[in-house]
Design a protein around this motif. Structure first.
Motif, PDB file in Angstrom:
ATOM      1  N   ASP A  95       0.960  -1.248   0.017  1.00  0.00           N
ATOM      2  CA  ASP A  95      -0.162   0.064   0.001  1.00  0.00           C
ATOM      3  C   ASP A  95       0.913   1.309   0.049  1.00  0.00           C
ATOM      4  OD1 ASP A  95      -2.370  -1.360   0.120  1.00  0.00           O
ATOM      5  OD2 ASP A  95      -2.612  -1.095   2.188  1.00  0.00           O
ATOM      6  N   TYR A  96       0.195   2.258  -0.841  1.00  0.00           N
ATOM      7  CA  TYR A  96       1.099   3.405  -0.675  1.00  0.00           C
ATOM      8  C   TYR A  96       0.325   4.460   0.214  1.00  0.00           C
ATOM      9  CZ  TYR A  96       4.505   2.674  -4.319  1.00  0.00           C
ATOM     10  OH  TYR A  96       5.709   2.167  -5.020  1.00  0.00           O
ATOM     11  N   VAL A  97       1.052   5.120   1.232  1.00  0.00           N
ATOM     12  CA  VAL A  97       0.309   6.147   2.126  1.00  0.00           C
ATOM     13  C   VAL A  97       1.246   7.445   2.264  1.00  0.00           C
ATOM     14  CG1 VAL A  97      -0.707   3.952   3.380  1.00  0.00           C
ATOM     15  CG2 VAL A  97       1.464   5.187   4.074  1.00  0.00           C
ATOM     16  N   TYR A  98       0.658   8.313   2.705  1.00  0.00           N
ATOM     17  CA  TYR A  98       1.182   9.672   2.837  1.00  0.00           C
ATOM     18  C   TYR A  98       1.454   9.777   4.319  1.00  0.00           C
ATOM     19  CZ  TYR A  98       2.349  14.454   1.011  1.00  0.00           C
ATOM     20  OH  TYR A  98       2.834  15.692   0.696  1.00  0.00           O
ATOM     21  N   CYS A  99       2.704  10.316   4.673  1.00  0.00           N
ATOM     22  CA  CYS A  99       3.178  10.234   6.088  1.00  0.00           C
ATOM     23  C   CYS A  99       2.904  11.877   6.327  1.00  0.00           C
ATOM     24  CB  CYS A  99       4.509   9.831   6.499  1.00  0.00           C
ATOM     25  SG  CYS A  99       5.028   8.364   6.463  1.00  0.00           S
ATOM     26  N   ILE A 100       2.293  12.460   7.416  1.00  0.00           N
ATOM     27  CA  ILE A 100       2.182  13.649   7.587  1.00  0.00           C
ATOM     28  C   ILE A 100       3.336  14.046   8.706  1.00  0.00           C
ATOM     29  CG2 ILE A 100       0.503  15.328   8.643  1.00  0.00           C
ATOM     30  CD1 ILE A 100      -1.780  13.124   8.840  1.00  0.00           C
ATOM     31  N   SER A 101       4.146  14.810   7.655  1.00  0.00           N
ATOM     32  CA  SER A 101       5.486  15.144   8.523  1.00  0.00           C
ATOM     33  C   SER A 101       6.179  16.240   7.443  1.00  0.00           C
ATOM     34  CB  SER A 101       6.290  14.019   8.600  1.00  0.00           C
ATOM     35  OG  SER A 101       7.522  14.330   8.981  1.00  0.00           O
ATOM     36  N   LYS A 102       6.724  17.204   8.041  1.00  0.00           N
ATOM     37  CA  LYS A 102       7.439  18.090   7.275  1.00  0.00           C
ATOM     38  C   LYS A 102       8.326  17.821   6.297  1.00  0.00           C
ATOM     39  CE  LYS A 102      10.144  22.336   7.944  1.00  0.00           C
ATOM     40  NZ  LYS A 102      10.822  23.306   9.029  1.00  0.00           N
ATOM     41  N   ASP A 103       9.128  16.669   6.683  1.00  0.00           N
ATOM     42  CA  ASP A 103      10.212  16.802   5.597  1.00  0.00           C
ATOM     43  C   ASP A 103       9.964  15.353   4.803  1.00  0.00           C
ATOM     44  OD1 ASP A 103      10.332  14.676   7.964  1.00  0.00           O
ATOM     45  OD2 ASP A 103      12.258  14.718   8.130  1.00  0.00           O
ATOM     46  N   ILE A 104       8.716  14.577   4.872  1.00  0.00           N
ATOM     47  CA  ILE A 104       8.425  13.835   3.866  1.00  0.00           C
ATOM     48  C   ILE A 104       7.269  14.362   3.125  1.00  0.00           C
ATOM     49  CG2 ILE A 104       7.576  11.540   3.620  1.00  0.00           C
ATOM     50  CD1 ILE A 104       9.248  10.290   5.660  1.00  0.00           C
ATOM     51  N   ASP A 105       7.404  14.807   1.878  1.00  0.00           N
ATOM     52  CA  ASP A 105       6.569  15.290   1.181  1.00  0.00           C
ATOM     53  C   ASP A 105       6.011  14.432  -0.019  1.00  0.00           C
ATOM     54  OD1 ASP A 105       4.677  17.305   0.451  1.00  0.00           O
ATOM     55  OD2 ASP A 105       5.843  18.546  -0.878  1.00  0.00           O
ATOM     56  N   HIS A 106       5.797  13.142   0.183  1.00  0.00           N
ATOM     57  CA  HIS A 106       5.369  12.160  -1.069  1.00  0.00           C
ATOM     58  C   HIS A 106       4.966  11.127  -0.179  1.00  0.00           C
ATOM     59  CE1 HIS A 106       9.760  11.679  -0.184  1.00  0.00           C
ATOM     60  NE2 HIS A 106       9.615  10.428  -0.013  1.00  0.00           N
ATOM     61  N   GLN A 107       4.532   9.938  -1.002  1.00  0.00           N
ATOM     62  CA  GLN A 107       4.068   8.624  -0.416  1.00  0.00           C
ATOM     63  C   GLN A 107       5.179   7.869  -0.179  1.00  0.00           C
ATOM     64  OE1 GLN A 107       1.444   7.607  -3.680  1.00  0.00           O
ATOM     65  NE2 GLN A 107      -0.339   7.646  -2.625  1.00  0.00           N
ATOM     66  N   VAL A 108       4.930   7.034   0.923  1.00  0.00           N
ATOM     67  CA  VAL A 108       5.757   6.022   1.379  1.00  0.00           C
ATOM     68  C   VAL A 108       4.986   4.625   1.047  1.00  0.00           C
ATOM     69  CG1 VAL A 108       7.168   7.250   2.687  1.00  0.00           C
ATOM     70  CG2 VAL A 108       5.255   6.382   3.642  1.00  0.00           C
ATOM     71  N   GLN A 109       5.662   3.503   1.052  1.00  0.00           N
ATOM     72  CA  GLN A 109       5.088   2.157   0.942  1.00  0.00           C
ATOM     73  C   GLN A 109       5.205   1.434   2.127  1.00  0.00           C
ATOM     74  OE1 GLN A 109       6.835  -0.214  -2.374  1.00  0.00           O
ATOM     75  NE2 GLN A 109       4.697  -0.685  -2.827  1.00  0.00           N
ATOM     76  N   VAL A 110       3.872   0.677   2.176  1.00  0.00           N
ATOM     77  CA  VAL A 110       3.810  -0.338   3.631  1.00  0.00           C
ATOM     78  C   VAL A 110       4.555  -1.498   3.296  1.00  0.00           C
ATOM     79  CG1 VAL A 110       2.381  -1.570   5.102  1.00  0.00           C
ATOM     80  CG2 VAL A 110       1.611   0.771   4.313  1.00  0.00           C
TER      81      VAL A 110
END
Length: 462
Positions: A95-110
């Protein structure tokens, strides 16, 4: 009860909270009552927050009406949500999800969902690094839900609310604190500011533009960004040559997203001003945001990505409307891979020629047979003209034919078979004299005006 603010922000499990990015108010502290509801056994969900079109984690508090539920989100905000906008709070590997964080501005993968709802965390991977993230620090974009989460839809008999009575709502939003409840040991990360971002650069022909372009490209690459020399690096639009190379045919379903080795998650066009070069026109047609170069300069100066929405260029100036026209783009652009993977189905971009068959008549419109197809700013006028059929395809056409002459067209009943016939009036007067009598014959200048204004314009004076 307090109402949810327009968007949300938080920090990762593995990091202390940081200054909240612009555009997003900070999250409130989670009160003990929220934690109690989460642990009560009531159904855990990801639910749509309409103001930003993201799904956030929460608990079904109560049933408001048939197929409508009151959701207690994990950040202490609430909303009434229809059942079709709920998904089971279940993650799957990949799954691709979006981390709510200042320095991650893109999707990451589970990469590991085994901890699941019970531990309130999932393990994700970003640039070969794995780390845990609280469910409350994850959001999932609406288009990702639409394409990947159908198997997690809920029915009424699978929902167990916390309580049945309708909760009493307060009309006054509560105040928000500037801290996040997420805690944990930090992991040092050396990600560059423009990591996983691609940029197509097109500039006016003003003096110094060559040096400006070199400087922009150096800045982009030194901060981790990727230069997209032409759109053909990302979107395949090869088409098919027929009739001994006198006819070229391309269809909407022929366009394919090309996954790059850099694993780009979002793409923008940078320009000093609006122009009518192929790269700019294609970005407009695809709905890719065209942003002022000032965005890059200001971001580098501040050492953080500025909100690109305030740097949008106009589509151009319409001579017919005597106005500068604003872009119509998805303000959440780039927050999910579906924006690139399904670029031709972008529901926000105005597809002027949606479901139409377009015929382009000119020897200059027929692309040359070549192994490498360039779809960017061309070195010659002839190369630019060969991009016209592809620009029209990106404007929504189902099928585009480019022929050296009408005798090579697949259908000879031109007025009935083709919605529009695009010509070059000033270059080939013999073709113009034969076709201008047809009501659906238009010059490419008219096509550009339609793209800039976002509408089909009258063709009486085209």
């Amino acid at each position: 009860m307090p109402l949810r603010s327009s968007t949300k922000s938080s920090a990762k499990l593995t990091r202390p909270s940081t200054t909240t990015p612009g555009f997003r108010p900070t999250k409130r502290m989670k009160p003990e009552s929220i934690e109690f509801i989460k642990r009560s056994g009531a159904t855990r969900v990801f639910a749509l927050w309409k103001d930003d079109n993201y799904f956030y984690s929460g608990t079904v508090h109560s049933e408001m009406a048939p197929n409508k539920y009151f959701i207690q989100f994990d950040d202490s905000t609430q909303a009434e949500v229809e059942i079709q906008s709920l998904r089971a709070c279940e993650f799957k590997k990949g799954d691709y999800v979006y981390c709510i964080s200042k320095d991650i501005d893109h999707q990451v993968q589970v990469v590991d969902a085994s901890k699941g709802v019970s531990d309130e965390v999932v393990t994700v991977e970003d640039e070969m690094e794995e780390f845990d993230v609280y469910l409350s620090d994850i959001k999932v974009f609406g288009r990702t839900i639409e394409h990947q989460w159908d198997d997690r839809k809920l029915t009424a008999n699978k929902i167990d609310p916390y309580e049945k009575p309708r909760p009493t709502q307060s009309s006054t939003p509560s105040s928000q604190s500037a801290t996040s409840s997420s805690t944990g040991a930090g992991i040092a990360r050396g990600r560059k500011m423009l990591s996983k971002m691609g940029f197509a650069v097109t500039l006016s022909n003003a003096d110094g533009s060559t040096d400006l372009r070199r400087g922009l490209c150096r800045t982009i690459e030194s901060h981790g960004g990727i230069i997209v020399d032409d759109w053909g690096k990302l979107f395949s639009m090869i088409g098919t040559h027929e009739a001994q190379g006198k006819r070229w045919l391309v269809r909407k379903h022929d366009v394919r997203w090309i996954k790059t080795k850099e694993d780009l998650h979002k793409v923008f066009l940078l320009a000093d001003t609006s122009n009518q070069k192929p790269k700019f026109l294609m970005a407009l047609a695809l709905g890719i945001p065209c942003v002022k170069v000032d965005w890059l300069h200001d971001s580098v100066k501040a050492n953080e990505k500025k909100q690109w929405q305030s740097y949008l260029l106009p589509t151009g100036t319409s001579e017919r409307l005597h106005a500068r026209i604003s872009q119509l783009v998805d303000l959440n652009w780039g927050d999910c891979l579906e924006h690139l993977q399904h670029i031709m189905d972008n529901p926000v971009a105005i597809k002027i020629f949606a479901n139409m068959n377009i015929l382009c008549v000119s020897p200059d419109f027929v692309p040359e047979k070549a192994k490498k197809v360039r779809t960017g700013d061309m070195s010659s006028d002839a190369d630019s003209k060969r991009m016209i059929p592809r620009i029209i395809l990106c404007m929504g056409a189902s099928t585009v034919e480019a022929v050296a002459d009408t005798k090579y067209a697949r259908a000879q009943n031109l007025a009935d078979h083709y919605d529009y016939i695009v010509i070059e009036p000033d270059t080939y007067p013999d073709i113009t004299s034969r076709l201008r009598r047809l009501e659906n014959c238009v010059p490419f200048t008219w096509v550009k005006e339609c793209l800039i204004t976002g509408r089909i314009l009258p063709i009486d004076d085209a």
